[in-house]
Design an enzyme around this catalytic site. Structure first.
Site, PDB file in Angstrom:
ATOM      1  N   LEU A  85      -3.348 -59.662  -3.078  1.00 40.85           N
ATOM      2  CA  LEU A  85      -2.906 -58.274  -3.264  1.00 40.85           C
ATOM      3  C   LEU A  85      -2.375 -58.002  -4.661  1.00 40.85           C
ATOM      4  O   LEU A  85      -2.205 -56.840  -5.034  1.00 40.85           O
ATOM      5  CB  LEU A  85      -1.795 -57.926  -2.264  1.00 40.85           C
ATOM      6  N   GLU A  88      -2.084 -54.564 -10.852  1.00 40.75           N
ATOM      7  CA  GLU A  88      -1.482 -53.347 -11.397  1.00 40.75           C
ATOM      8  C   GLU A  88      -2.068 -52.236 -10.545  1.00 40.75           C
ATOM      9  O   GLU A  88      -3.293 -52.147 -10.395  1.00 40.75           O
ATOM     10  CB  GLU A  88      -1.865 -53.177 -12.870  1.00 40.75           C
ATOM     11  N   THR A 137      -9.298 -51.050  -2.827  1.00 42.47           N
ATOM     12  CA  THR A 137      -8.907 -49.662  -2.616  1.00 42.47           C
ATOM     13  C   THR A 137     -10.111 -48.756  -2.374  1.00 42.47           C
ATOM     14  O   THR A 137     -11.221 -49.073  -2.819  1.00 42.47           O
ATOM     15  CB  THR A 137      -8.134 -49.177  -3.860  1.00 42.47           C
ATOM     16  N   ASP A 138      -9.861 -47.624  -1.734  1.00 44.88           N
ATOM     17  CA  ASP A 138     -10.943 -46.636  -1.564  1.00 44.88           C
ATOM     18  C   ASP A 138     -11.314 -45.977  -2.894  1.00 44.88           C
ATOM     19  O   ASP A 138     -12.371 -45.344  -3.007  1.00 44.88           O
ATOM     20  CB  ASP A 138     -10.551 -45.569  -0.521  1.00 44.88           C
ATOM     21  N   GLU A 139     -10.435 -46.102  -3.901  1.00 40.84           N
ATOM     22  CA  GLU A 139     -10.691 -45.402  -5.173  1.00 40.84           C
ATOM     23  C   GLU A 139     -11.940 -45.913  -5.887  1.00 40.84           C
ATOM     24  O   GLU A 139     -12.466 -45.243  -6.771  1.00 40.84           O
ATOM     25  CB  GLU A 139      -9.478 -45.510  -6.100  1.00 40.84           C
ATOM     26  N   TYR A 185      -7.798 -47.774 -13.533  1.00 46.00           N
ATOM     27  CA  TYR A 185      -7.346 -48.569 -12.387  1.00 46.00           C
ATOM     28  C   TYR A 185      -8.517 -48.862 -11.437  1.00 46.00           C
ATOM     29  O   TYR A 185      -8.797 -50.021 -11.097  1.00 46.00           O
ATOM     30  CB  TYR A 185      -6.229 -47.826 -11.630  1.00 46.00           C
ATOM     31  N   LYS A 189     -10.391 -52.385 -10.353  1.00 41.77           N
ATOM     32  CA  LYS A 189     -10.488 -52.878  -8.973  1.00 41.77           C
ATOM     33  C   LYS A 189     -11.957 -53.064  -8.587  1.00 41.77           C
ATOM     34  O   LYS A 189     -12.317 -54.036  -7.917  1.00 41.77           O
ATOM     35  CB  LYS A 189      -9.806 -51.903  -7.996  1.00 41.77           C
ATOM     36  N   ARG A 249      -5.643 -36.698  -0.089  1.00 39.85           N
ATOM     37  CA  ARG A 249      -5.557 -38.148   0.092  1.00 39.85           C
ATOM     38  C   ARG A 249      -5.499 -38.429   1.601  1.00 39.85           C
ATOM     39  O   ARG A 249      -5.048 -37.588   2.381  1.00 39.85           O
ATOM     40  CB  ARG A 249      -4.289 -38.705  -0.590  1.00 39.85           C
TER      41      ARG A 249
HETATM   42  P1  NAD Z   1       2.484 -52.840  -6.037  1.00 36.91           P
HETATM   43  O1  NAD Z   1       2.292 -52.353  -7.438  1.00 36.91           O
HETATM   44  O2  NAD Z   1       3.589 -52.295  -5.221  1.00 36.91           O
HETATM   45  O3  NAD Z   1       2.658 -54.435  -6.042  1.00 36.91           O
HETATM   46  C1  NAD Z   1       1.881 -55.261  -6.845  1.00 36.91           C
HETATM   47  C2  NAD Z   1       2.522 -56.651  -6.863  1.00 36.91           C
HETATM   48  O4  NAD Z   1       1.705 -57.502  -7.667  1.00 36.91           O
HETATM   49  C3  NAD Z   1       3.931 -56.674  -7.484  1.00 36.91           C
HETATM   50  O5  NAD Z   1       4.789 -57.444  -6.702  1.00 36.91           O
HETATM   51  C4  NAD Z   1       3.705 -57.314  -8.848  1.00 36.91           C
HETATM   52  O6  NAD Z   1       4.834 -58.031  -9.329  1.00 36.91           O
HETATM   53  C5  NAD Z   1       2.531 -58.238  -8.566  1.00 36.91           C
HETATM   54  N1  NAD Z   1       1.759 -58.541  -9.775  1.00 36.91           N
HETATM   55  C6  NAD Z   1       1.285 -57.664 -10.685  1.00 36.91           C
HETATM   56  N2  NAD Z   1       0.642 -58.322 -11.675  1.00 36.91           N
HETATM   57  C7  NAD Z   1       0.689 -59.639 -11.353  1.00 36.91           C
HETATM   58  C8  NAD Z   1       0.187 -60.818 -11.957  1.00 36.91           C
HETATM   59  N3  NAD Z   1      -0.479 -60.771 -13.126  1.00 36.91           N
HETATM   60  N4  NAD Z   1       0.403 -61.999 -11.353  1.00 36.91           N
HETATM   61  C9  NAD Z   1       1.088 -62.071 -10.164  1.00 36.91           C
HETATM   62  N5  NAD Z   1       1.607 -60.984  -9.561  1.00 36.91           N
HETATM   63  C10 NAD Z   1       1.407 -59.782 -10.144  1.00 36.91           C
HETATM   64  O7  NAD Z   1       1.070 -52.625  -5.334  1.00 36.91           O
HETATM   65  P2  NAD Z   1       0.725 -52.205  -3.839  1.00 36.91           P
HETATM   66  O8  NAD Z   1       0.745 -50.737  -3.739  1.00 36.91           O
HETATM   67  O9  NAD Z   1       1.528 -53.008  -2.902  1.00 36.91           O
HETATM   68  O10 NAD Z   1      -0.795 -52.652  -3.772  1.00 36.91           O
HETATM   69  C11 NAD Z   1      -1.143 -53.989  -3.404  1.00 36.91           C
HETATM   70  C12 NAD Z   1      -2.651 -54.152  -3.435  1.00 36.91           C
HETATM   71  O11 NAD Z   1      -3.252 -53.244  -2.528  1.00 36.91           O
HETATM   72  C13 NAD Z   1      -3.282 -53.855  -4.800  1.00 36.91           C
HETATM   73  O12 NAD Z   1      -4.322 -54.763  -5.004  1.00 36.91           O
HETATM   74  C14 NAD Z   1      -3.810 -52.439  -4.669  1.00 36.91           C
HETATM   75  O13 NAD Z   1      -4.922 -52.244  -5.509  1.00 36.91           O
HETATM   76  C15 NAD Z   1      -4.199 -52.418  -3.206  1.00 36.91           C
HETATM   77  N6  NAD Z   1      -4.142 -51.102  -2.547  1.00 36.91           N
HETATM   78  C16 NAD Z   1      -3.020 -50.331  -2.620  1.00 36.91           C
HETATM   79  C17 NAD Z   1      -2.971 -49.120  -1.930  1.00 36.91           C
HETATM   80  C18 NAD Z   1      -1.742 -48.244  -1.948  1.00 36.91           C
HETATM   81  O14 NAD Z   1      -1.785 -47.135  -1.425  1.00 36.91           O
HETATM   82  N7  NAD Z   1      -0.605 -48.677  -2.491  1.00 36.91           N
HETATM   83  C19 NAD Z   1      -4.075 -48.709  -1.185  1.00 36.91           C
HETATM   84  C20 NAD Z   1      -5.216 -49.524  -1.156  1.00 36.91           C
HETATM   85  C21 NAD Z   1      -5.229 -50.724  -1.821  1.00 36.91           C
HETATM   86  O1  DAU Z   2      -6.239 -44.487  -2.477  1.00 39.90           O
HETATM   87  C1  DAU Z   2      -5.594 -45.708  -2.605  1.00 39.90           C
HETATM   88  C2  DAU Z   2      -4.723 -45.700  -3.839  1.00 39.90           C
HETATM   89  O2  DAU Z   2      -3.600 -44.885  -3.530  1.00 39.90           O
HETATM   90  C3  DAU Z   2      -4.286 -47.086  -4.260  1.00 39.90           C
HETATM   91  O3  DAU Z   2      -5.393 -47.834  -4.628  1.00 39.90           O
HETATM   92  C4  DAU Z   2      -3.293 -47.005  -5.433  1.00 39.90           C
HETATM   93  O4  DAU Z   2      -2.818 -48.302  -5.746  1.00 39.90           O
HETATM   94  C5  DAU Z   2      -2.140 -46.132  -5.005  1.00 39.90           C
HETATM   95  O5  DAU Z   2      -1.232 -45.985  -6.082  1.00 39.90           O
HETATM   96  C6  DAU Z   2      -2.630 -44.757  -4.554  1.00 39.90           C
HETATM   97  O6  DAU Z   2      -3.189 -44.021  -5.667  1.00 39.90           O
HETATM   98  P1  DAU Z   2      -2.933 -42.462  -5.877  1.00 39.90           P
HETATM   99  O7  DAU Z   2      -3.147 -42.131  -7.298  1.00 39.90           O
HETATM  100  O8  DAU Z   2      -3.658 -41.657  -4.862  1.00 39.90           O
HETATM  101  O9  DAU Z   2      -1.357 -42.410  -5.484  1.00 39.90           O
HETATM  102  P2  DAU Z   2      -0.123 -41.626  -6.137  1.00 39.90           P
HETATM  103  O10 DAU Z   2       1.031 -41.800  -5.211  1.00 39.90           O
HETATM  104  O11 DAU Z   2       0.070 -41.941  -7.571  1.00 39.90           O
HETATM  105  O12 DAU Z   2      -0.590 -40.103  -6.051  1.00 39.90           O
HETATM  106  C7  DAU Z   2      -0.947 -39.484  -4.817  1.00 39.90           C
HETATM  107  C8  DAU Z   2      -1.409 -38.070  -5.124  1.00 39.90           C
HETATM  108  O13 DAU Z   2      -0.291 -37.300  -5.592  1.00 39.90           O
HETATM  109  C9  DAU Z   2      -2.441 -37.995  -6.233  1.00 39.90           C
HETATM  110  O14 DAU Z   2      -3.360 -36.967  -5.930  1.00 39.90           O
HETATM  111  C10 DAU Z   2      -1.639 -37.616  -7.475  1.00 39.90           C
HETATM  112  C11 DAU Z   2      -0.504 -36.783  -6.909  1.00 39.90           C
HETATM  113  N1  DAU Z   2       0.789 -36.881  -7.636  1.00 39.90           N
HETATM  114  C12 DAU Z   2       1.310 -38.115  -7.853  1.00 39.90           C
HETATM  115  C13 DAU Z   2       2.500 -38.274  -8.510  1.00 39.90           C
HETATM  116  C14 DAU Z   2       3.090 -39.641  -8.770  1.00 39.90           C
HETATM  117  C15 DAU Z   2       1.460 -35.737  -8.034  1.00 39.90           C
HETATM  118  O15 DAU Z   2       0.988 -34.598  -7.806  1.00 39.90           O
HETATM  119  N2  DAU Z   2       2.652 -35.875  -8.685  1.00 39.90           N
HETATM  120  C16 DAU Z   2       3.204 -37.103  -8.954  1.00 39.90           C
HETATM  121  O16 DAU Z   2       4.301 -37.162  -9.580  1.00 39.90           O
END
Ligand code: NAD
Ligand code: DAU
Length: 379
Positions: A85, A88, A137-139, A185, A189, A249
C-alpha cells in the site's frame, strides 16, 4: 515463535494501511505482520496504538526504494506475502512534485518486486504459496462522462447505496476498462500496476492487483476532502471547494476496503484484477452539505450554521469529472460486499474526528513527525 505466515504490509502507518494492519493483526494471531513504512508526512504510528504491542506485529521504518533493506528483511523473516500500500497518494501534491511520485510509486514498487523475485526464486518451492498483492486506484482508468448531471436511478443495488442514491452517467470502470490516467499521481500508479502485471507475465510471480474507489473513515490525513472539511467546519474555517463542486467520486468506508483486501489476499485468483467500490457516487458539493449538516448537528449548532463556510476556489488542474467503480466481479466471485450505508459511515467518521481532536491537532501541527525523527534517527 513460529508463524504460519510472514507478511509484509507496506504503508501500514498510513490511512488505509493502518486499517489493513489492524485487521490482519487481530484476525490472524498466527501470522507475523511486518509493517514497513518510511513514515513520510502521511505515516503516523499513532494510527496503530491499539495493536502496537501485539506479539504478531512488528514495525520497520524503511523506504520501499531501499532494495537492500527490503531484501534482507524478506530473507530474515522468510516473507511469503506482500500487501503493498505504500505510496504517495495525494493528487494535489503530485501536481506540484511529480518526481517524488515516480520515485516512490514506480521505483519503490519495482524495488519490492525485484526483492520478492530474488528471495522467492531462491526457495526450493519457488513461487508456490507466495503472494504479491498490489493495492491500486480507480484513478488509473481516467475519468467517466457525466452524461446524467442530475443523476439517474443506479443500475446496481448494494447495501452502500442508500434510498434516493444516484448514478451520474451510464458508464462505469470495469476491470477491462483501458488505462487512461490524467494526473501525475494516477500515471505513477498506472505504471506501478503495469510493472506488477509484467512480473507475473515474465517471471510467473503470483501477483494480484486491485483498483479501489475513494476511501473515507478514521485516520485519514487531513489534506484529503473529508477529514480536511470536518476539521475546518469544526474550527469555522473556509471550505475550499474546487471549481463548481460538481465532480463525482464513489465513496467506500475504509474498513470495507480492508475486508476486501483480506478476502482477495486469501481467495483471489493469481494474475487477476478486482475492482473495489461501493456503488456510492456523490457530487462533491452534495457530500460537503451532508458533512456540514452532520458536524453542525453533532456540535449542537443550528441547521445550516456552517453553510456559509463554502468557498468556491480555482479548480484542480486536470480535475477528473467522475469516478464510478463496478465491483460486481468481486461481489459475485468472492462474496464481498460493502457493509455500511453511506449515511452511517459518514456519521461514524464525523464522530471519530470530533472525538479524536488530539490526533487531529498532532497531525495538523506536525508534532508527530518531529517525534519520529528523533525516535528513529539514523535507522
Ligand atoms: P496515505 O498517504 O495515507 O499513506 C501512505 C503510506 O505510505 C504512509 O504511511 C507513508 O509513510 C508510506 N510511504 C510513502 N512513501 C513511502 C516509501 N517510499 N517507503 C515506505 N513507505 C512509504 O495513503 P492511503 O490513502 O492510505 O493509500 C494507500 C494505498 O491505497 C496507496 O497505494 C493508494 O494509491 C491506494 N488507494 C488509496 C485510496 C484512497 O481513497 N485513499 C483509494 C484507492 C487506492
Ligand atoms: O479514487 C481514489 C483516489 O481517491 C485515491 O487513489 C487517492 O489516493 C485519494 O487521495 C483520492 O483522490 P481524490 O483526488 O479523489 O481525493 P481528494 O480527497 O483529494 O478529493 C476528493 C474530491 O474533492 C476531488 O474531486 C477534489 C475535491 N476537493 C478536494 C480537496 C482536498 C475539493 O474540492 N477541495 C479540497 O480542498
Amino acid at each position: 515463535m513460529n508463524f504460519k505466515r510472514n507478511i509484509i504490509i507496506t504503508g501500514g502507518a498510513g490511512f488505509i494501511g493502518s486499517h489493513v494492519v489492524r485487521l490482519f493483526v487481530n484476525k490472524y494471531p498466527d501470522y507475523r505482520i511486518i509493517n514497513v513504512d518510511k513514515l513520510t508526512y502521511a505515516g503516523n504510528l499513532a494510527n496503530l496504538r491499539d495493536i502496537e504491542d501485539r506479539p504478531n506485529y512488528m514495525f520497520v521504518r524503511a523506504d520501499i526504494c531501499d532494495f537492500d533493506t527490503i531484501l534482507s528483511l524478506m530473507k530474515e523473516y522468510a516473507v511469503d506475502g506482500i500487501i503493498h500500500l505504500a505510496a504517495e497518494s495525494h493528487v494535489d501534491r503530485s501536481i506540484k512534485d511529480p518526481f517524488t511520485f515516480a520515485r516512490t510509486n514506480v521505483m519503490g514498487t519495482l524495488s519490492l518486486l525485484q526483492a520478492a523475485k530474488a528471495v522467492w526464486e531462491a526457495f526450493p518451492e519457488g513461487y508456490e504459496g507466495k503472494r504479491f498483492y498490489h493495492i491500486s486506484t480507480d484513478e488509473v482508468y481516467g475519468a467517466l462522462a457525466m452524461n446524467h448531471p442530475e443523476g439517474i436511478e443506479p443500475p446496481f443495488k448494494t447495501v452502500a447505496s442508500s434510498e434516493g442514491h444516484k448514478a451520474y452517467g451510464d458508464d462505469f470502470f470495469y476491470e477491462t476498462t483501458k488505462y487512461n490516467p490524467h494526473s501525475p499521481y494516477s500515471a505513477s500508479k498506472a505504471s506501478s500496476d503495469h510493472f506488477v502485471r509484467a512480473f507475473h507475465d515474465t517471471f510467473g510471480m503470483p501477483t494480484i492487483v486491485t483498483n479501489c474507489s475513494n476511501n473515507y473513515g478514521p485516520y485519514q490525513f487531513p489534506e484529503k476532502l473529508i477529514p480536511l472539511f470536518i476539521n475546518n467546519i469544526r474550527h469555522g474555517k473556509p471550505l475550499p471547494v474546487y471549481g463548481k463542486g460538481e465532480n463525482v467520486r464513489d465513496w467506500l468506508f475504509v474498513e470495507d476496503h480492508a475486508r476486501a483486501i483480506d478476502v482477495i489476499f486469501h481467495e483471489g485468483k493469481i494474475a487477476e484484477t478486482y475492482n473495489i467500490g461501493g456503488f456510492n457516487e456523490w457530487k462533491n458539493i452534495d457530500l460537503i452539505k451532508v458533512m456540514i449538516k452532520t458536524v453542525d448537528r453533532l456540535l449542537g449548532n443550528p441547521e445550516g450554521h456552517s453553510l456559509g463556510l463554502i468557498t468556491y476556489v480555482t479548480d484542480r488542474l486536470g480535475h477528473d469529472a467522475r469516478y464510478a467503480i463496478d465491483s460486481t466481479k468481486l461481489q459475485k466471485e468472492l462474496g464481498w460486499e460493502p457493509s455500511l450505508q453511506f449515511e452511517e459511515g459518514i456519521e461514524k467518521t464525523v464522530r471519530w474526528y470530533l472525538d479524536n481532536q488530539e490526533w487531529m491537532d498532532n497531525v495538523t501541527s506536525g508534532e508527530y513527525e518531529k517525534y519520529y525523527d528523533s525516535m528513529y534517527k539514523g535507522r
